[in-house]
Write an enzyme that holds these catalytic residues in place. Structure first.
Site, PDB file in Angstrom:
ATOM      1  N   LYS A 126      52.759  52.947  45.006  1.00  0.00           N
ATOM      2  CA  LYS A 126      51.190  52.884  45.155  1.00  0.00           C
ATOM      3  C   LYS A 126      50.696  54.096  44.598  1.00  0.00           C
ATOM      4  CE  LYS A 126      48.195  49.574  46.084  1.00  0.00           C
ATOM      5  NZ  LYS A 126      48.061  48.131  46.451  1.00  0.00           N
ATOM      6  N   ASP A 166      44.169  47.704  41.794  1.00  0.00           N
ATOM      7  CA  ASP A 166      43.758  47.507  43.039  1.00  0.00           C
ATOM      8  C   ASP A 166      42.245  47.811  43.161  1.00  0.00           C
ATOM      9  OD1 ASP A 166      45.115  47.278  45.907  1.00  0.00           O
ATOM     10  OD2 ASP A 166      43.690  48.803  46.107  1.00  0.00           O
TER      11      ASP A 166
HETATM   12  N1  LIG Z   1      43.774  43.048  43.006  1.00  0.00           N
HETATM   13  C1  LIG Z   1      45.256  42.642  43.501  1.00  0.00           C
HETATM   14  O1  LIG Z   1      45.761  42.151  42.783  1.00  0.00           O
HETATM   15  C2  LIG Z   1      45.561  42.918  44.934  1.00  0.00           C
HETATM   16  C3  LIG Z   1      44.716  43.357  45.759  1.00  0.00           C
HETATM   17  N2  LIG Z   1      45.091  43.449  47.110  1.00  0.00           N
HETATM   18  C4  LIG Z   1      44.052  44.022  48.181  1.00  0.00           C
HETATM   19  O2  LIG Z   1      42.867  43.030  48.139  1.00  0.00           O
HETATM   20  C5  LIG Z   1      41.899  44.001  48.677  1.00  0.00           C
HETATM   21  C6  LIG Z   1      40.642  43.857  47.577  1.00  0.00           C
HETATM   22  O3  LIG Z   1      41.111  44.265  46.250  1.00  0.00           O
HETATM   23  P1  LIG Z   1      40.474  43.966  44.998  1.00  0.00           P
HETATM   24  O4  LIG Z   1      39.785  42.667  45.142  1.00  0.00           O
HETATM   25  O5  LIG Z   1      41.644  44.007  43.876  1.00  0.00           O
HETATM   26  O6  LIG Z   1      39.680  44.915  44.692  1.00  0.00           O
HETATM   27  P2  LIG Z   1      38.074  45.075  44.214  1.00  0.00           P
HETATM   28  O7  LIG Z   1      37.782  46.425  43.602  1.00  0.00           O
HETATM   29  O8  LIG Z   1      38.062  44.114  42.900  1.00  0.00           O
HETATM   30  O9  LIG Z   1      37.145  44.629  45.180  1.00  0.00           O
HETATM   31  C7  LIG Z   1      37.209  45.454  46.158  1.00  0.00           C
HETATM   32  C8  LIG Z   1      36.121  44.565  47.202  1.00  0.00           C
HETATM   33  O10 LIG Z   1      35.986  45.024  48.723  1.00  0.00           O
HETATM   34  C9  LIG Z   1      34.687  45.346  48.890  1.00  0.00           C
HETATM   35  N3  LIG Z   1      34.791  46.733  49.667  1.00  0.00           N
HETATM   36  C10 LIG Z   1      35.497  47.771  49.358  1.00  0.00           C
HETATM   37  N4  LIG Z   1      35.514  48.783  50.321  1.00  0.00           N
HETATM   38  C11 LIG Z   1      34.796  48.180  51.454  1.00  0.00           C
HETATM   39  C12 LIG Z   1      34.231  48.376  52.560  1.00  0.00           C
HETATM   40  N5  LIG Z   1      34.453  49.602  53.176  1.00  0.00           N
HETATM   41  N6  LIG Z   1      33.555  47.369  53.533  1.00  0.00           N
HETATM   42  C13 LIG Z   1      33.377  46.148  52.763  1.00  0.00           C
HETATM   43  N7  LIG Z   1      33.579  45.765  51.667  1.00  0.00           N
HETATM   44  C14 LIG Z   1      34.437  46.671  50.933  1.00  0.00           C
HETATM   45  C15 LIG Z   1      34.327  45.565  47.687  1.00  0.00           C
HETATM   46  O11 LIG Z   1      32.563  45.401  47.810  1.00  0.00           O
HETATM   47  C16 LIG Z   1      34.874  44.703  46.630  1.00  0.00           C
HETATM   48  O12 LIG Z   1      34.053  43.345  47.098  1.00  0.00           O
HETATM   49  C17 LIG Z   1      42.462  45.314  48.734  1.00  0.00           C
HETATM   50  O13 LIG Z   1      42.781  45.440  50.013  1.00  0.00           O
HETATM   51  C18 LIG Z   1      43.533  45.311  47.739  1.00  0.00           C
HETATM   52  O14 LIG Z   1      44.642  46.300  48.316  1.00  0.00           O
HETATM   53  C19 LIG Z   1      46.116  42.813  47.660  1.00  0.00           C
HETATM   54  C20 LIG Z   1      47.076  42.380  46.620  1.00  0.00           C
HETATM   55  C21 LIG Z   1      46.791  42.363  45.235  1.00  0.00           C
HETATM   56  O1  LIG Z   2      50.296  43.918  40.538  1.00  0.00           O
HETATM   57  C1  LIG Z   2      50.811  44.793  41.172  1.00  0.00           C
HETATM   58  O2  LIG Z   2      51.584  45.747  40.783  1.00  0.00           O
HETATM   59  C2  LIG Z   2      50.163  45.498  42.367  1.00  0.00           C
HETATM   60  C3  LIG Z   2      49.413  44.415  43.313  1.00  0.00           C
HETATM   61  C4  LIG Z   2      49.067  45.352  44.436  1.00  0.00           C
HETATM   62  O3  LIG Z   2      48.505  46.484  44.391  1.00  0.00           O
HETATM   63  C5  LIG Z   2      49.151  44.876  45.853  1.00  0.00           C
HETATM   64  O4  LIG Z   2      50.060  43.845  45.775  1.00  0.00           O
HETATM   65  O5  LIG Z   2      48.743  45.231  46.787  1.00  0.00           O
END
Ligand SMILES: NC(=O)C1=CN([C@@H]2O[C@H](COP(=O)(O)OP(=O)(O)OC[C@H]3O[C@@H](n4cnc5c(N)ncnc54)[C@H](O)[C@@H]3O)[C@@H](O)[C@H]2O)C=CC1
Ligand SMILES: O=C(O)CCC(=O)C(=O)O
Length: 446
Positions: A126, A166
């Site tokens: 990461k 992420d």
């Molecule tokens: N994008 C991906 O493929 C993956 C993402 N994740 C996890 O999912 C979560 C969301 O990631 P994404 O949707 O990709 O990011 P993103 O940047 O698209 O969205 C993040 C979201 O979380 C909210 N947010 C961030 N900090 C916050 C806080 N302190 N309080 C309340 N809301 C907050 C933002 O307003 C936004 O809606 C993270 O924990 C990430 O590690 C897990 C697996 C894969």
């Molecule tokens: O697609 C990836 O390589 C990363 C996805 C990711 O950051 C996660 O699973 O938390």
């Protein structure tokens, strides 16, 4: 040789002082792995758990860039290369003001187990930066990404370490990062996933984490002879994961009541529909506005500075960030009759919240299993890049469904208790661990 949990945690604390998030993630895994090790001296004697908890390599670097006013800005870049026993390092990049070594070590540690569960040959890593794209112009984001990759390029590669998105890293950032890598190296390879479909990306990658999360929930419900159709769902976040989890829930006939951002949450009693969701996607991915604007346009309730967990629901999907759902929230969900909590985000539920779910027998799906669909389709993107081929949307979606089904089966295999309750956390930890442990044993002391 015996391994006591207390001794293990004490040693980990000494080696990683002050890294609260990392210690939380390791302790949660140790809780279920250490009892398992008592029956497996081969893993215990080779100190597999101790080795998994130590990154293979951590890279920290300076990222200087010029803002639109011509001023010098300096951020810190990181890549944590945690474990490569079953494949090259794989995991996202996070750009957010809260990023530090502890946060990235916890995420890399979780990623190792998650990637193992997908059944694909991917190690765990990461990275990211304390740079926050929020409020920055496209030009500033590009300048930052180019500077970030100007250092990172020497540590990554299609067979070495393959970053993706992420929090704060979406298709725009992946584009700028990929462009700079290609320019420096002079090669077009699958060094990053989450690329645009026209230039090496996979169908369904943007949707994969959210869709996979819902497929996993459907597997849980199927076990209970239930279905998602007609269920009420409370979701936090409004980014990539939240948007596509909401989309799949709506398509499957569930009612999505809430979405949120760091300023507050929207509550639509009638349920957010696909038209409203299209507005939110545009608002968040293009206009980069606030979720409150949805409430103004669609005339629903908005609660500033609050989290959505007090809203009565059947299913809760925390999809924003770590430790966003605590013990009080868990008690409120239990009181309101919630039957299932599945983590789209990484470690959004605190250990005390998870204890409440287990006590109340609310099905709790940890992120390393429930949100593995994103990295799984990243793995499929890598396969397609190697094949110089592109599968159809339907093909990728079918593979994603199968992978989530298989992860669910692994969790049941290792997590079913005597009374029939499935402890998904235990199942995911042990199921993820065994494959890595066997690979580490086979590869000797490295
Ligand atoms: N994008 C991906 O493929 C993956 C993402 N994740 C996890 O999912 C979560 C969301 O990631 P994404 O949707 O990709 O990011 P993103 O940047 O698209 O969205 C993040 C979201 O979380 C909210 N947010 C961030 N900090 C916050 C806080 N302190 N309080 C309340 N809301 C907050 C933002 O307003 C936004 O809606 C993270 O924990 C990430 O590690 C897990 C697996 C894969
Ligand atoms: O697609 C990836 O390589 C990363 C996805 C990711 O950051 C996660 O699973 O938390």
């Amino acid at each position: 040789m015996d391994l006591s949990k207390e001794q293990f945690i004490e040693d980990i604390k000494k080696r990683n002082a002050g890294e609260a998030e990392f210690l939380q993630a390791v302790e949660e895994v140790a809780e279920t792995i250490i009892p398992f090790l008592q029956k497996h001296p081969e893993y215990r004697n080779a100190k597999i758990l101790e080795r998994i908890a130590e990154p293979e390599r951590v890279i920290i670097f300076r990222v200087p860039w010029l803002n639109d006013r011509g001023e010098v800005e300096i951020n810190r870049g990181f890549r944590v290369q945690m474990n490569s026993a079953i494949g090259p390092y794989k995991g996202g990049l996070r750009f957010h003001g809260s990023v530090n070594l502890s946060v990235l070590k916890f995420l890399a540690f979780e990623q190792v187990f998650k990637n193992s569960l997908t059944g694909l040959p991917m190690g765990g890593g990461k990275g990211g930066s304390d740079f926050d794209p929020k409020g920055k112009s496209d030009n500033e984001v590009m300048k930052f990404c180019q500077s970030f990759m100007t250092e990172l390029y020497r540590h990554v590669g299609a067979d070495i370490d393959i970053p993706a998105g992420d929090i704060g890293v979406g298709s725009r950032e992946i584009g700028y990062l990929f462009g700079q890598y290609k320019r420096i190296k002079g090669e077009f390879t699958g060094v990053l996933t989450g690329k645009g479909f026209e230039w090496g990306g996979s169908q369904i990658r943007p949707e994969a984490t959210g869709y996979g999360l819902v497929y996993f929930v459907e597997e849980i419900l199927k076990q209970q002879k239930q279905e998602i159709k007609g269920k009420t769902v409370v979701i936090s976040g409004s980014g990539n994961v939240a948007q596509f989890a909401a989309e799949k829930c709506i398509e499957e006939g569930a009612k999505v009541l809430t979405l949120s951002d760091s300023d507050g949450f929207i509550y639509n009693k009638k349920g957010i529909d696909l038209e409203g969701l299209a507005y939110i996607k545009d608002l968040k991915n293009k206009e980069r506005g606030r979720i409150s604007e949805y409430a103004e346009k669609f005339g629903c309730e908005y609660y500033p500075n609050e989290k959505p967990w007090r809203i009565k629901c059947d299913i809760a999907l925390p999809n924003a960030t770590q430790n966003e759902l605590d013990e009080q929230d868990a008690k409120q969900l239990a009181k309101n009759g919630c039957i299932c909590v599945a983590e789209g985000a990484n470690m959004p539920c605190t250990p005390a919240a998870i204890a409440v779910f287990n006590k109340e027998h609310i099905y709790f799906a940890p992120g390393k299993a429930a949100n593995a669909g994103g990295v799984a389709v990243s793995g499929l993107e890598m396969s397609q890049n190697s094949l110089r081929y592109a599968w159809t949307r339907k093909e990728v979606d079918q593979r994603l469904k199968q992978i989530m089904h298989d992860i669910h089966s692994i969790c049941v295999k290792y997590g079913k208790e005597k009374d029939g309750y499935v402890n998904y956390e235990k199942g995911a930890n042990i199921g993820g661990f065994v494959k890595i442990a066997d690979a580490m044993l086979a590869q000797g002391l490295v």
